[in-house]
Design a protein around this motif. Structure first.
Motif, PDB file in Angstrom:
ATOM      1  N   LEU B  31     -79.154 -71.891  42.484  1.00  0.00           N
ATOM      2  CA  LEU B  31     -78.626 -72.502  41.263  1.00  0.00           C
ATOM      3  C   LEU B  31     -79.729 -72.650  40.227  1.00  0.00           C
ATOM      4  CD1 LEU B  31     -76.371 -73.831  39.711  1.00  0.00           C
ATOM      5  CD2 LEU B  31     -76.910 -75.992  40.828  1.00  0.00           C
ATOM      6  N   TYR B  32     -80.837 -73.183  40.662  1.00  0.00           N
ATOM      7  CA  TYR B  32     -81.951 -73.371  39.743  1.00  0.00           C
ATOM      8  C   TYR B  32     -82.377 -72.039  39.136  1.00  0.00           C
ATOM      9  CZ  TYR B  32     -86.589 -74.569  38.006  1.00  0.00           C
ATOM     10  OH  TYR B  32     -87.681 -74.746  37.211  1.00  0.00           O
ATOM     11  N   VAL B  35     -79.672 -70.545  36.675  1.00  0.00           N
ATOM     12  CA  VAL B  35     -79.593 -71.268  35.412  1.00  0.00           C
ATOM     13  C   VAL B  35     -80.851 -71.012  34.597  1.00  0.00           C
ATOM     14  CG1 VAL B  35     -79.512 -73.545  34.352  1.00  0.00           C
ATOM     15  CG2 VAL B  35     -78.080 -73.029  36.319  1.00  0.00           C
ATOM     16  N   LYS B  38     -80.557 -67.728  32.979  1.00  0.00           N
ATOM     17  CA  LYS B  38     -79.593 -67.755  31.883  1.00  0.00           C
ATOM     18  C   LYS B  38     -80.166 -68.469  30.665  1.00  0.00           C
ATOM     19  CE  LYS B  38     -75.035 -67.042  31.135  1.00  0.00           C
ATOM     20  NZ  LYS B  38     -73.862 -66.515  31.845  1.00  0.00           N
ATOM     21  N   LEU B 122     -78.660 -79.205  24.229  1.00  0.00           N
ATOM     22  CA  LEU B 122     -77.823 -79.951  25.159  1.00  0.00           C
ATOM     23  C   LEU B 122     -76.347 -79.676  24.900  1.00  0.00           C
ATOM     24  CD1 LEU B 122     -79.707 -83.351  25.433  1.00  0.00           C
ATOM     25  CD2 LEU B 122     -79.563 -81.496  27.101  1.00  0.00           C
ATOM     26  N   ARG B 126     -73.785 -78.251  27.573  1.00  0.00           N
ATOM     27  CA  ARG B 126     -72.554 -78.969  27.914  1.00  0.00           C
ATOM     28  C   ARG B 126     -71.343 -78.068  27.755  1.00  0.00           C
ATOM     29  NH1 ARG B 126     -71.033 -84.363  27.374  1.00  0.00           N
ATOM     30  NH2 ARG B 126     -69.516 -83.513  25.931  1.00  0.00           N
ATOM     31  N   LEU B 128     -71.224 -74.937  28.200  1.00  0.00           N
ATOM     32  CA  LEU B 128     -71.202 -74.059  29.360  1.00  0.00           C
ATOM     33  C   LEU B 128     -70.629 -74.781  30.568  1.00  0.00           C
ATOM     34  CD1 LEU B 128     -74.285 -71.913  30.419  1.00  0.00           C
ATOM     35  CD2 LEU B 128     -71.859 -71.476  30.749  1.00  0.00           C
ATOM     36  N   LEU B 129     -71.135 -75.995  30.770  1.00  0.00           N
ATOM     37  CA  LEU B 129     -70.726 -76.739  31.960  1.00  0.00           C
ATOM     38  C   LEU B 129     -69.257 -77.148  31.907  1.00  0.00           C
ATOM     39  CD1 LEU B 129     -73.857 -78.964  32.652  1.00  0.00           C
ATOM     40  CD2 LEU B 129     -72.990 -77.060  34.003  1.00  0.00           C
ATOM     41  N   ARG B 130     -68.730 -77.192  30.694  1.00  0.00           N
ATOM     42  CA  ARG B 130     -67.322 -77.564  30.611  1.00  0.00           C
ATOM     43  C   ARG B 130     -66.425 -76.519  31.277  1.00  0.00           C
ATOM     44  NH1 ARG B 130     -66.353 -77.665  25.463  1.00  0.00           N
ATOM     45  NH2 ARG B 130     -68.058 -78.992  24.770  1.00  0.00           N
ATOM     46  N   GLN B 131     -67.008 -75.330  31.455  1.00  0.00           N
ATOM     47  CA  GLN B 131     -66.227 -74.268  32.106  1.00  0.00           C
ATOM     48  C   GLN B 131     -66.138 -74.443  33.608  1.00  0.00           C
ATOM     49  OE1 GLN B 131     -67.810 -70.462  31.004  1.00  0.00           O
ATOM     50  NE2 GLN B 131     -68.086 -71.092  28.880  1.00  0.00           N
ATOM     51  N   VAL B 132     -66.961 -75.325  34.152  1.00  0.00           N
ATOM     52  CA  VAL B 132     -66.830 -75.612  35.573  1.00  0.00           C
ATOM     53  C   VAL B 132     -65.549 -76.388  35.747  1.00  0.00           C
ATOM     54  CG1 VAL B 132     -67.783 -76.792  37.563  1.00  0.00           C
ATOM     55  CG2 VAL B 132     -69.307 -75.723  35.929  1.00  0.00           C
ATOM     56  N   GLY B 133     -64.504 -75.661  35.914  1.00  0.00           N
ATOM     57  CA  GLY B 133     -63.226 -76.356  35.955  1.00  0.00           C
ATOM     58  C   GLY B 133     -62.969 -76.883  37.339  1.00  0.00           C
ATOM     59  N   LEU B 136     -63.023 -81.199  40.518  1.00  0.00           N
ATOM     60  CA  LEU B 136     -64.126 -82.116  40.818  1.00  0.00           C
ATOM     61  C   LEU B 136     -63.810 -83.508  40.295  1.00  0.00           C
ATOM     62  CD1 LEU B 136     -67.194 -79.841  40.086  1.00  0.00           C
ATOM     63  CD2 LEU B 136     -66.102 -80.374  42.258  1.00  0.00           C
ATOM     64  N   VAL B 141     -68.921 -86.055  41.942  1.00  0.00           N
ATOM     65  CA  VAL B 141     -70.148 -85.937  41.155  1.00  0.00           C
ATOM     66  C   VAL B 141     -71.091 -87.091  41.442  1.00  0.00           C
ATOM     67  CG1 VAL B 141     -71.089 -85.661  38.852  1.00  0.00           C
ATOM     68  CG2 VAL B 141     -68.868 -84.696  39.398  1.00  0.00           C
TER      69      VAL B 141
END
Lengths: 161, 161
Positions: B31-32, B35, B38, B122, B126, B128-133, B136, B141
């Motif tokens: 993951l690290y 990212v 990217k 930021l 954010r 991008l992360l909003r696509q982690v649908g 969850l 979290v």
DNA sequence: GGAAAAATGACAACTTGGTTGTCATGAATG
DNA sequence: CATTCATGACAACCAAGTTGTCATTTTTCC
């Protein structure tokens, strides 16, 4: 995964989720760097660089694979994996065996020494992690795994080379 | 954190916990790296290296600090942080102001440009992360944060330099 | 107050993880 | 069969981060 549902289990709205995940990622960075450093400090003891370690670990789980396969599996450039494999081979931790499915690209396999080495490393790491005491439950760890896996999936499409 | 208790919330035995955490860490690495890659690809757009980004983020949360303070806060070598601060200063993202508590070691503060830059970064992250649908939950979290924080604490003693 | 010890800035060398580029060759595919 | 794709080999390169050193400043402690 978790199938027994907890009280505040309602899926989060994307916005708040993104917010929280930003926090999660703020933890991942330092954690990665610190562990990386600690592992590096111990590396001379074992004689394994982080890259070699990763290769051995991959072979341990997946069995023999070709270099390009490993690269794809870890989203690393094939050239980098090749270098690590060469290094591992030079240390006798890994060996090439003929690939029935491909004449030119041989399969890479752990040697006995390689298996012993990665086992030892993992044992040492497990010993370290056993010190993470406290009240972490199975549910906590499961959730953590789930979240990280979800985040990882987002970046799957990042193609290398 | 989670105070409403879930069914399988019994603390794990150290051995099994270590096992599970090994799996967690196997996720953190890829993951690290992904990212990181990217973010690097997008870096030219923003003109921020990962190091500079980290410095700006730190200043954003903590307010003005000295270089050595930042190093300690992130377990990074003071020299490295200094380099990143110099780089950021050269880009006008950050400025030194007199330190009442120390004549020689001045406080580093975000400039308006720096604040704008880190805010933009930021926001992009954010988005991008909003696509982690998916499904969850807040509990997931929270648990993830808790686990990672616990692991991070284990490596706090790793002293740098 | 003064001496010794620790902290800071500045600069440089170095290591390592990792990528990109290139070329020759062997494999797959039309 | 011709072309395109995958692989190995080798090299150049980049970025993150560390370690070392020195001069100066600050802190500590007798």
């Amino acid at each position: 995964m978790t199938d027994a549902r907890t009280p505040h289990d309602a899926p989060l709205a994307p916005d708040e989720l993104a917010d929280r995940l930003t926090q999660v990622f703020a933890l991942v960075g330092p954690l990665y760097r610190r562990v990386h450093r600690k592992v590096e400090q111990a590396a001379p003891l074992e004689g394994l660089s982080a890259g070699v370690r990763a290769v051995l670990d991959l072979l341990r789980e997946h069995g023999p694979m070709t270099v390009p396969q490993m690269g794809r599996a870890q989203a690393l450039s094939r050239q980098f994996v090749q270098r690590m494999v060469n290094e591992a081979a030079a240390q006798g931790l890994v060996e090439a065996i003929p690939n029935p499915a491909h004449q030119r690209s041989s399969l890479i396999r752990l040697t006995d020494a390689g298996g012993a080495a990665i086992t030892a490393v993992l044992a040492r790491e497990r010993a370290l992690l056993r010190q993470v005491g406290g009240d972490l439950s199975r549910a906590d760890v499961d959730a953590c795994t789930k979240v990280l896996a979800r985040m990882l999936a987002l970046f799957d499409d990042v193609d290398v080379n």
